[in-house]
Scaffold this motif. Structure first.
Motif, PDB file in Angstrom:
ATOM      1  N   GLN A   1       0.826  -1.201   0.000  1.00 42.21           N
ATOM      2  CA  GLN A   1       0.000   0.000   0.000  1.00 42.21           C
ATOM      3  C   GLN A   1       0.862   1.253   0.000  1.00 42.21           C
ATOM      4  OE1 GLN A   1      -2.592  -0.351   3.356  1.00 42.21           O
ATOM      5  NE2 GLN A   1      -3.701  -2.116   2.535  1.00 42.21           N
ATOM      6  N   SER A   2       1.956   1.206   0.783  1.00 47.07           N
ATOM      7  CA  SER A   2       2.865   2.348   0.822  1.00 47.07           C
ATOM      8  C   SER A   2       3.505   2.583  -0.535  1.00 47.07           C
ATOM      9  CB  SER A   2       3.937   2.111   1.885  1.00 47.07           C
ATOM     10  OG  SER A   2       4.882   3.148   1.885  1.00 47.07           O
ATOM     11  N   GLN A   3       3.936   1.469  -1.174  1.00 49.28           N
ATOM     12  CA  GLN A   3       4.523   1.592  -2.505  1.00 49.28           C
ATOM     13  C   GLN A   3       3.500   2.128  -3.501  1.00 49.28           C
ATOM     14  OE1 GLN A   3       7.734   1.478  -1.687  1.00 49.28           O
ATOM     15  NE2 GLN A   3       8.239   0.166  -3.396  1.00 49.28           N
ATOM     16  N   ASN A   4       2.280   1.600  -3.412  1.00 52.07           N
ATOM     17  CA  ASN A   4       1.222   2.075  -4.306  1.00 52.07           C
ATOM     18  C   ASN A   4       0.937   3.554  -4.080  1.00 52.07           C
ATOM     19  OD1 ASN A   4       0.965  -0.467  -5.396  1.00 52.07           O
ATOM     20  ND2 ASN A   4      -0.834  -1.027  -4.193  1.00 52.07           N
ATOM     21  N   LYS A   5       0.898   3.946  -2.806  1.00 54.28           N
ATOM     22  CA  LYS A   5       0.610   5.346  -2.491  1.00 54.28           C
ATOM     23  C   LYS A   5       1.711   6.249  -3.014  1.00 54.28           C
ATOM     24  CE  LYS A   5      -0.516   8.462   1.316  1.00 54.28           C
ATOM     25  NZ  LYS A   5      -0.717   8.601   2.781  1.00 54.28           N
ATOM     26  N   LEU A   6       2.960   5.822  -2.844  1.00 54.73           N
ATOM     27  CA  LEU A   6       4.078   6.611  -3.343  1.00 54.73           C
ATOM     28  C   LEU A   6       4.004   6.759  -4.859  1.00 54.73           C
ATOM     29  CD1 LEU A   6       6.720   8.073  -2.748  1.00 54.73           C
ATOM     30  CD2 LEU A   6       7.915   5.889  -2.966  1.00 54.73           C
ATOM     31  N   ALA A   7       3.716   5.648  -5.540  1.00 55.06           N
ATOM     32  CA  ALA A   7       3.581   5.708  -7.001  1.00 55.06           C
ATOM     33  C   ALA A   7       2.406   6.593  -7.391  1.00 55.06           C
ATOM     34  CB  ALA A   7       3.392   4.300  -7.563  1.00 55.06           C
ATOM     35  N   ALA A   8       1.300   6.486  -6.635  1.00 55.25           N
ATOM     36  CA  ALA A   8       0.128   7.313  -6.927  1.00 55.25           C
ATOM     37  C   ALA A   8       0.444   8.789  -6.722  1.00 55.25           C
ATOM     38  CB  ALA A   8      -1.042   6.885  -6.044  1.00 55.25           C
ATOM     39  N   GLU A   9       1.191   9.100  -5.653  1.00 57.33           N
ATOM     40  CA  GLU A   9       1.545  10.499  -5.391  1.00 57.33           C
ATOM     41  C   GLU A   9       2.372  11.071  -6.531  1.00 57.33           C
ATOM     42  OE1 GLU A   9       3.502  10.243  -1.667  1.00 57.33           O
ATOM     43  OE2 GLU A   9       1.656  10.342  -0.480  1.00 57.33           O
ATOM     44  N   ASN A  10       3.326  10.292  -7.026  1.00 60.91           N
ATOM     45  CA  ASN A  10       4.165  10.772  -8.130  1.00 60.91           C
ATOM     46  C   ASN A  10       3.342  10.971  -9.396  1.00 60.91           C
ATOM     47  OD1 ASN A  10       6.468  10.730  -6.539  1.00 60.91           O
ATOM     48  ND2 ASN A  10       6.952   8.616  -7.063  1.00 60.91           N
ATOM     49  N   LEU A  11       2.505   9.984  -9.710  1.00 62.64           N
ATOM     50  CA  LEU A  11       1.709  10.077 -10.934  1.00 62.64           C
ATOM     51  C   LEU A  11       0.709  11.228 -10.850  1.00 62.64           C
ATOM     52  CD1 LEU A  11       0.219   7.194 -12.988  1.00 62.64           C
ATOM     53  CD2 LEU A  11      -1.256   9.095 -12.354  1.00 62.64           C
ATOM     54  N   ILE A  12       0.006  11.329  -9.721  1.00 60.41           N
ATOM     55  CA  ILE A  12      -1.007  12.380  -9.577  1.00 60.41           C
ATOM     56  C   ILE A  12      -0.358  13.758  -9.576  1.00 60.41           C
ATOM     57  CG2 ILE A  12      -2.697  13.344  -7.969  1.00 60.41           C
ATOM     58  CD1 ILE A  12      -3.474  10.496  -7.232  1.00 60.41           C
TER      59      ILE A  12
ATOM     60  N   LEU B   1      -8.653   9.368 -11.045  1.00 59.75           N
ATOM     61  CA  LEU B   1      -9.112   9.300  -9.660  1.00 59.75           C
ATOM     62  C   LEU B   1     -10.317   8.385  -9.518  1.00 59.75           C
ATOM     63  CD1 LEU B   1      -8.802  13.066  -8.629  1.00 59.75           C
ATOM     64  CD2 LEU B   1      -7.190  11.210  -8.195  1.00 59.75           C
ATOM     65  N   ALA B   2     -11.217   8.411 -10.505  1.00 63.87           N
ATOM     66  CA  ALA B   2     -12.425   7.588 -10.426  1.00 63.87           C
ATOM     67  C   ALA B   2     -12.102   6.098 -10.493  1.00 63.87           C
ATOM     68  CB  ALA B   2     -13.387   7.982 -11.538  1.00 63.87           C
ATOM     69  N   THR B   3     -10.978   5.749 -11.112  1.00 63.89           N
ATOM     70  CA  THR B   3     -10.598   4.335 -11.257  1.00 63.89           C
ATOM     71  C   THR B   3      -9.309   4.032 -10.496  1.00 63.89           C
ATOM     72  OG1 THR B   3      -9.421   4.865 -13.320  1.00 63.89           O
ATOM     73  CG2 THR B   3     -11.726   4.154 -13.504  1.00 63.89           C
ATOM     74  N   SER B   4      -9.028   4.812  -9.457  1.00 62.64           N
ATOM     75  CA  SER B   4      -7.751   4.667  -8.750  1.00 62.64           C
ATOM     76  C   SER B   4      -7.539   3.296  -8.104  1.00 62.64           C
ATOM     77  CB  SER B   4      -7.617   5.770  -7.697  1.00 62.64           C
ATOM     78  OG  SER B   4      -8.684   5.706  -6.773  1.00 62.64           O
ATOM     79  N   PRO B   5      -8.592   2.602  -7.597  1.00 65.26           N
ATOM     80  CA  PRO B   5      -8.319   1.278  -7.025  1.00 65.26           C
ATOM     81  C   PRO B   5      -7.718   0.319  -8.047  1.00 65.26           C
ATOM     82  CG  PRO B   5     -10.447   2.067  -6.279  1.00 65.26           C
ATOM     83  CD  PRO B   5      -9.991   3.014  -7.348  1.00 65.26           C
ATOM     84  N   GLU B   6      -8.227   0.373  -9.284  1.00 63.49           N
ATOM     85  CA  GLU B   6      -7.715  -0.526 -10.318  1.00 63.49           C
ATOM     86  C   GLU B   6      -6.386  -0.022 -10.889  1.00 63.49           C
ATOM     87  OE1 GLU B   6     -10.651   0.979 -10.428  1.00 63.49           O
ATOM     88  OE2 GLU B   6     -12.071  -0.616  -9.920  1.00 63.49           O
ATOM     89  N   GLN B   7      -6.267   1.281 -11.093  1.00 61.45           N
ATOM     90  CA  GLN B   7      -5.088   1.811 -11.768  1.00 61.45           C
ATOM     91  C   GLN B   7      -3.925   2.078 -10.814  1.00 61.45           C
ATOM     92  OE1 GLN B   7      -5.249   4.449 -15.119  1.00 61.45           O
ATOM     93  NE2 GLN B   7      -7.422   4.817 -14.802  1.00 61.45           N
ATOM     94  N   LEU B   8      -4.239   2.565  -9.600  1.00 60.03           N
ATOM     95  CA  LEU B   8      -3.180   3.022  -8.706  1.00 60.03           C
ATOM     96  C   LEU B   8      -2.999   2.140  -7.477  1.00 60.03           C
ATOM     97  CD1 LEU B   8      -4.030   6.849  -8.748  1.00 60.03           C
ATOM     98  CD2 LEU B   8      -2.478   5.599 -10.264  1.00 60.03           C
ATOM     99  N   GLY B   9      -3.972   1.281  -7.183  1.00 53.66           N
ATOM    100  CA  GLY B   9      -3.874   0.440  -6.001  1.00 53.66           C
ATOM    101  C   GLY B   9      -4.208   1.163  -4.712  1.00 53.66           C
ATOM    102  N   VAL B  10      -4.819   2.344  -4.807  1.00 50.98           N
ATOM    103  CA  VAL B  10      -5.298   3.063  -3.618  1.00 50.98           C
ATOM    104  C   VAL B  10      -6.761   3.393  -3.843  1.00 50.98           C
ATOM    105  CG1 VAL B  10      -3.044   4.034  -3.060  1.00 50.98           C
ATOM    106  CG2 VAL B  10      -4.573   5.302  -4.546  1.00 50.98           C
TER     107      VAL B  10
END
Length: 700
Positions: free
Chosen positions: A185-196, A437-446
């Motif tokens: 989850q931490s890795q996913n969040k970090l990747a999501a933060e960078n992408l977003i 953002l609407a598909t973040s569980p599938e795309q970003l893992g958060v």
């Protein structure tokens, strides 16, 4: 009396009265109690025990081992303890439970458990997101235990070790699974933060493209509001009142309470499209927007303007060819906005005392034709419901309605026909952030709420890194399109407001710095009597130069007595405000203004500024403990007038001399003595002057 001997086995006397086995011992199930053990010694097994043996039911010890082996991930055939045998000390020696070996196995298992945890940490598994790495670690430890540590050991030791280590494996596995989930989850969040963050930076830095409608209105609204979404009547360039931050109800309240009159406006017209109160209320009702929650943002103003044209000005009739562009301008459009000229060169409201059309009709016609051509090429830019009724622009962002502020009307969704019209070979357009953002569980893992919170923080980061964007008017539209909740929006507004306050403070500081620099440059040039030495003056002060040149070239005639009075009064707080005091920051500007207006001549200007220089030097000594109050007491003992002014000037001169020459601490007592001497001299002169007046025959 000695204690009776402790015995584990009953003697004959103790068993002489035991009933026949068939009567008593069938009640005892096989177990570890003395009665059950005795039954086995005597060779009498209960019916339940025989039944268990027939059914191959595992014993308690066997179950413990099976559970431990399962926790370790070991095979069932590693079971070392024979099932159903004696725990009483008799029977097959290979399957007895030896309490010593059992406890030894447990103790050494406890020691090994610590080594196991150390090995887990040293392997870095708490930082490894690869499940295969953990599985390899478990396999290596399992092989070490069964192939080395427990090879050919006593079954009781084996039993104690396995049943103690097994739960450790289970806890370690559960802990690792939890850590693994957290790590992933931490890795996913970090990747999501960078992408977003990248997506936010991209979308916020892109120039506002605008749709076909806003492009048309850019032309039409120039005369009305200078295309300023915060404009109001007679204040086209307003930036102090942010209507774009207000809800529709708050804007209506501004209009209905007639606050606009406080600013000298002659009408309640607000926003880019200059909605008057009555028109705005009607249009809000027609649009279905919730005035309590929806803000008067740029996107909402565009939407209201489109709604107004469709419902009141037959805009769809124009798009479908019912009117020419010239006819539509003359018969409909110029009735809506007073700044538009018709083909006769006049605005519809010209002559009403408030309005005067200024936009040439040719520009309006060209803008109308351009939008209609865009509509002909792609009718989907205008949204229609199933009945064909126009319900808005395709670019409208979903906003709350009065019926349900949390939901979007079905009509606001993009029509399926738009997607169906895209050919299969067309390239997939890049996703916008709202789609991500609407598909973040599938795309970003958060999950989506977490992704939106990340987007809010990313927007704050962007604004802080790019402070100019804090003044953007479309922040609420952007946040609405991303679906950010109220709390996240407030966080962004707080960050924006803080930046705006800093910008205002910095702007004021910059203005003050420029003012002081310009005044200092003018002062040096005027004292020298030569403006050619002036360097690069800020643009806002360049108009001062010709006025100063004119005064220096043609000095005005000034009364000498007035000059003396001016210098005498310059130190009197009752003479003027703080600007007239030599040590005040605005004093140079005040004196320069008096010179520029011809109130004082050049010599008086130089004397006044020299007084300032001396007063600033003296100020450092005046601030020493006790000096300022003492000097003020002496000054107040002298009547107002020339003698008082001369004394104040003399005090500053003495204190300035101390400030320049003192190498160490200022000698307070010496300063007091010097001030007393100045006061005595001033009073002597005052007394002599008064005596001369008394001796003057004129007064006798």
């Amino acid at each position: 009396m000695p204690a009776p001997q402790q015995r584990n086995l009953p003697v004959y006397k103790e068993t002489a009265n035991i009933p026949k086995p068939s009567v008593a011992y069938y009640l005892h199930q096989q177990g570890s109690g003395a009665a059950a053990g005795l039954a086995r010694v005597l060779g009498v097994a209960s019916k339940r025990a025989k039944m268990d043996e027939q059914n191959d039911k595992p014993s308690k010890e066997e179950n413990l081992q099976l559970a431990a082996l399962a926790q370790m991930g070991a095979e069932r055939d590693r079971l070392k303890l024979a099932k159903g045998k004696s725990l009483f000390g008799y029977g097959d020696a290979s399957v007895q439970i030896d309490s010593y070996e059992l406890e030894r196995g447990r103790r050494e298992a406890a020691l090994y458990a610590g080594q196991l945890r150390d090995a887990y940490a040293e392997a870095g598994l708490h930082k490894n997101d690869n499940p295969a790495a953990y599985q390899a670690f478990v396999q290596s430890q399992r092989d070490h235990i069964f192939n080395e540590l427990l090879k050919d050991v006593d079954p009781s030791y084996y039993h104690g070790f396995v049943t103690h280590v097994g739960p450790v494996f289970q806890k370690m596995g559960l802990t690792h699974a939890g850590n693994l989930d957290t790590f992933i989850q931490s890795q996913n969040k970090l990747a999501a933060e960078n992408l977003i963050q990248q997506q936010v930076d991209l979308e916020m830095t892109m120039a506002r493209q605008g749709n076909a409608f806003t492009v048309m209105m850019d032309t039409l609204m120039g005369p009305e509001s200078n295309n300023n979404y915060n404009a109001f009547h007679s204040h086209a360039d307003n930036t102090s009142i942010r209507f774009t931050d207000m809800t529709l109800n708050e804007v209506l309240e501004f209009q209905s309470s007639k606050k606009w009159k406080d600013y000298g406006s002659g009408s309640s017209a607000v926003g880019r499209y200059q909605f008057v109160e009555k028109t705005l209320r009607e249009t809000i009702r027609a649009s279905g927007l919730d005035p309590a929650t929806v803000k008067f943002t740029p996107a909402i103003q565009d939407r209201l303007a489109f709604t107004r044209l469709v419902t009141e000005r037959d805009f769809i009739g124009f798009l479908e060819g019912k009117y020419t562009a010239e006819e539509y301008l003359n018969e409909h459009l110029r009735k809506e906005w007073a700044g538009l000229k018709g083909t006769d060169g006049r605005g519809f409201y010209d002559g009403d005392g408030l309005n005067k059309a200024s936009l040439p009709w040719q520009k309006s016609v060209a803008a109308l034709i351009q939008f209609r051509e865009a509509y002909v090429r792609d009718p989907s830019i205008v949204k229609k419901d199933k009945k064909g009724n126009v319900i808005g622009l395709a670019e409208d962002a979903p906003v709350p309605t009065q019926n349900d502020p949390t939901k979007v009307r079905v009509a606001d969704a993009a029509p399926d026909s738009v997607n169906d019209a895209v050919p299969e070979t067309a390239p997939t357009p890049p996703q916008r952030l709202n789609e991500v953002l609407a598909t973040s569980p599938e795309q970003l893992g958060v999950d989506t709420p977490e992704a939106r919170k990340i987007a809010a923080k990313a927007l704050v980061n962007f604004i802080q890194a790019n402070p100019a964007h804090a003044k953007r008017l479309d922040l609420d539209d952007v946040m609405a399109s991303w679906g950010l909740p109220k709390a996240d929006r407030q966080m962004i507004y707080d960050a924006r407001d803080e930046i705006l306050e800093e910008q205002e403070a910095q702007s004021a500081l910059d203005i003050e710095t420029k003012r002081r620099e310009a005044i200092s440059m003018f002062d040096k040039a005027v004292r020298a009597g030569d403006l050619s030495s002036i360097g690069e003056v800020p643009d806002e002060y360049r108009t001062v130069i010709p006025r100063l040149k004119g005064v220096l070239a043609n000095p005005p005639e000034v009364d000498p007595e007035f000059q003396a009075e001016f210098l005498a009064n310059i130190r009197d707080p009752e003479y003027g405000d703080e600007r007239t005091q030599p040590t005040h920051k605005d004093y140079p500007q005040y004196v320069l203004g008096q010179f520029m207006r011809g109130v004082i001549d050049h010599d008086t200007y130089v004397k006044a500024m020299n007084l300032r220089d001396t007063a600033l030097k003296a100020k450092t000594v005046r601030q020493r403990p006790g000096i300022e109050p003492y000097a003020e007491t002496l000054l107040n003992s002298i009547p107002k007038g020339k003698f008082r002014s001369d004394f104040a000037e003399a005090v500053d001169a003495v204190l300035a001399e101390y400030a320049e020459n003192a190498e160490g601490p200022v000698p307070i007592l010496e300063v007091f003595d010097a001030l007393n001497k100045l006061h005595d001299t001033a009073m002597t002169k005052l007394t002599e002057a008064q005596q001369r007046v008394l001796n003057d025959p004129t007064y006798q």
